[in-house]
Design a protein around this motif. Structure first.
Motif, PDB file in Angstrom:
ATOM      1  N   UNK A  39       0.831  -1.200   0.000  1.00 21.68           N
ATOM      2  CA  UNK A  39       0.000   0.000   0.000  1.00 21.68           C
ATOM      3  C   UNK A  39       0.868   1.253   0.000  1.00 21.68           C
ATOM      4  N   UNK A  40       1.958   1.221   0.758  1.00 17.75           N
ATOM      5  CA  UNK A  40       2.857   2.375   0.795  1.00 17.75           C
ATOM      6  C   UNK A  40       3.414   2.662  -0.596  1.00 17.75           C
ATOM      7  N   UNK A  41       3.835   1.622  -1.284  1.00 20.05           N
ATOM      8  CA  UNK A  41       4.393   1.800  -2.630  1.00 20.05           C
ATOM      9  C   UNK A  41       3.337   2.355  -3.583  1.00 20.05           C
ATOM     10  N   UNK A  42       2.141   1.798  -3.528  1.00 15.65           N
ATOM     11  CA  UNK A  42       1.067   2.248  -4.405  1.00 15.65           C
ATOM     12  C   UNK A  42       0.716   3.712  -4.171  1.00 15.65           C
ATOM     13  N   UNK A  43       0.708   4.122  -2.902  1.00 21.07           N
ATOM     14  CA  UNK A  43       0.327   5.496  -2.561  1.00 21.07           C
ATOM     15  C   UNK A  43       1.495   6.472  -2.587  1.00 21.07           C
ATOM     16  N   UNK A  44       2.717   5.944  -2.749  1.00 20.02           N
ATOM     17  CA  UNK A  44       3.885   6.808  -2.755  1.00 20.02           C
ATOM     18  C   UNK A  44       4.225   7.336  -1.374  1.00 20.02           C
ATOM     19  N   UNK A  45       3.949   6.515  -0.356  1.00 23.58           N
ATOM     20  CA  UNK A  45       4.220   6.894   1.028  1.00 23.58           C
ATOM     21  C   UNK A  45       5.325   6.012   1.597  1.00 23.58           C
ATOM     22  N   UNK A  46       5.898   6.439   2.701  1.00 27.66           N
ATOM     23  CA  UNK A  46       6.858   5.608   3.416  1.00 27.66           C
ATOM     24  C   UNK A  46       6.106   4.460   4.085  1.00 27.66           C
ATOM     25  N   UNK A  47       6.750   3.299   4.164  1.00 26.46           N
ATOM     26  CA  UNK A  47       6.124   2.145   4.806  1.00 26.46           C
ATOM     27  C   UNK A  47       5.758   2.449   6.258  1.00 26.46           C
ATOM     28  N   UNK A  48       6.574   3.236   6.947  1.00 27.61           N
ATOM     29  CA  UNK A  48       6.271   3.587   8.339  1.00 27.61           C
ATOM     30  C   UNK A  48       4.966   4.367   8.456  1.00 27.61           C
ATOM     31  N   UNK A  49       4.636   5.154   7.445  1.00 27.87           N
ATOM     32  CA  UNK A  49       3.397   5.933   7.458  1.00 27.87           C
ATOM     33  C   UNK A  49       2.193   5.006   7.412  1.00 27.87           C
ATOM     34  N   UNK A  50       2.215   4.042   6.503  1.00 25.50           N
ATOM     35  CA  UNK A  50       1.109   3.086   6.390  1.00 25.50           C
ATOM     36  C   UNK A  50       1.075   2.180   7.623  1.00 25.50           C
ATOM     37  N   UNK A  51       2.242   1.785   8.125  1.00 27.69           N
ATOM     38  CA  UNK A  51       2.289   0.944   9.328  1.00 27.69           C
ATOM     39  C   UNK A  51       1.639   1.664  10.507  1.00 27.69           C
ATOM     40  N   UNK A  52       1.875   2.970  10.622  1.00 24.20           N
ATOM     41  CA  UNK A  52       1.263   3.753  11.704  1.00 24.20           C
ATOM     42  C   UNK A  52      -0.260   3.760  11.561  1.00 24.20           C
ATOM     43  N   UNK A  53      -0.748   3.906  10.338  1.00 28.68           N
ATOM     44  CA  UNK A  53      -2.191   3.874  10.091  1.00 28.68           C
ATOM     45  C   UNK A  53      -2.766   2.505  10.443  1.00 28.68           C
ATOM     46  N   UNK A  54      -2.083   1.438  10.032  1.00 22.73           N
ATOM     47  CA  UNK A  54      -2.550   0.083  10.336  1.00 22.73           C
ATOM     48  C   UNK A  54      -2.560  -0.168  11.844  1.00 22.73           C
ATOM     49  N   UNK A  55      -1.534   0.307  12.558  1.00 19.62           N
ATOM     50  CA  UNK A  55      -1.510   0.141  14.021  1.00 19.62           C
ATOM     51  C   UNK A  55      -2.702   0.846  14.668  1.00 19.62           C
ATOM     52  N   UNK A  56      -3.001   2.056  14.203  1.00 15.19           N
ATOM     53  CA  UNK A  56      -4.142   2.801  14.743  1.00 15.19           C
ATOM     54  C   UNK A  56      -5.455   2.079  14.430  1.00 15.19           C
ATOM     55  N   UNK A  57      -5.579   1.553  13.218  1.00  9.48           N
ATOM     56  CA  UNK A  57      -6.784   0.811  12.840  1.00  9.48           C
ATOM     57  C   UNK A  57      -6.936  -0.453  13.677  1.00  9.48           C
ATOM     58  N   UNK A  58      -5.824  -1.109  13.949  1.00  9.89           N
ATOM     59  CA  UNK A  58      -5.879  -2.319  14.776  1.00  9.89           C
ATOM     60  C   UNK A  58      -6.266  -1.962  16.207  1.00  9.89           C
ATOM     61  N   UNK A  59      -5.709  -0.877  16.734  1.00 15.83           N
ATOM     62  CA  UNK A  59      -6.053  -0.433  18.085  1.00 15.83           C
ATOM     63  C   UNK A  59      -7.531  -0.063  18.184  1.00 15.83           C
ATOM     64  N   UNK A  60      -8.096   0.449  17.090  1.00 16.82           N
ATOM     65  CA  UNK A  60      -9.515   0.812  17.052  1.00 16.82           C
ATOM     66  C   UNK A  60     -10.418  -0.395  16.816  1.00 16.82           C
ATOM     67  N   UNK A  61      -9.837  -1.555  16.528  1.00 10.93           N
ATOM     68  CA  UNK A  61     -10.634  -2.751  16.273  1.00 10.93           C
ATOM     69  C   UNK A  61     -11.189  -2.831  14.866  1.00 10.93           C
ATOM     70  N   UNK A  62     -10.698  -1.987  13.964  1.00 11.25           N
ATOM     71  CA  UNK A  62     -11.196  -1.973  12.589  1.00 11.25           C
ATOM     72  C   UNK A  62     -10.567  -3.089  11.770  1.00 11.25           C
ATOM     73  N   UNK A  63      -9.287  -3.353  12.006  1.00  9.12           N
ATOM     74  CA  UNK A  63      -8.597  -4.421  11.287  1.00  9.12           C
ATOM     75  C   UNK A  63      -7.959  -5.373  12.287  1.00  9.12           C
ATOM     76  N   UNK A  64      -7.608  -6.530  11.798  1.00  6.86           N
ATOM     77  CA  UNK A  64      -6.838  -7.466  12.625  1.00  6.86           C
ATOM     78  C   UNK A  64      -5.760  -8.089  11.765  1.00  6.86           C
TER      79      UNK A  64
END
Length: 135
Positions: A55-80
């Motif tokens: 996803x980071x590559x597709x969006x042209x973002x750093x992997x850490x940026x997407x990882x931070x979003x995924x961590x927040x989504x997991x903490x919110x219970x949106x993803x696992x």
């Protein structure tokens, strides 16, 4: 799919657009869009999300940026995260509703102890929700 304008990048598998000119940090844009799509049903329960790097590559973002979003989504219970089986949309309805109910119970008890009354507590919640959804 809408056209991509200068300053906007998107992933073709998951409908995420990063608006460079937007004041919101890119990780927050990713988090908010995936969260909204999960809650609306556009991304169904069990839908497998792209890898962080993909996803980071597709969006042209750093992997850490997407990882931070995924961590927040997991903490919110949106993803696992299911290890080698990837990251999927969780059954957010029940998890999110349980968390909201628990937070409401804690808040209601605090309002009772402060002795400010139900109307003051409800007004505070309305104001906080309005502010949160405007952000």
């Amino acid at each position: 799919m809408p056209p991509i304008f200068p300053g906007v990048r998107e992933n073709r598998g998951v409908s995420v657009q990063i608006h460079i000119e937007d004041g919101a940090p890119p990780y927050e844009q990713v988090r908010a869009q995936i969260s909204e799509q999960a809650r609306s049903g556009a991304l169904p329960v069990g839908y497998r999300l792209p890898t962080v790097r993909g996803l980071a590559e597709t969006l042209g973002l750093a992997a850490n940026t997407v990882a931070k979003a995924y961590r927040a989504l997991e903490a919110d219970g949106v993803i696992e995260t299911r290890g080698r089986n990837g990251t999927v949309i969780a059954a957010v309805g029940s998890t999110a509703e349980r968390e909201v109910a628990a937070a409401a119970e804690v808040f209601a008890e605090r309002v009772r102890r402060l002795g400010v009354g139900e109307e003051v507590g409800l007004a505070a919640v309305r104001d906080a929700l309005r502010a949160a959804f405007r952000a």
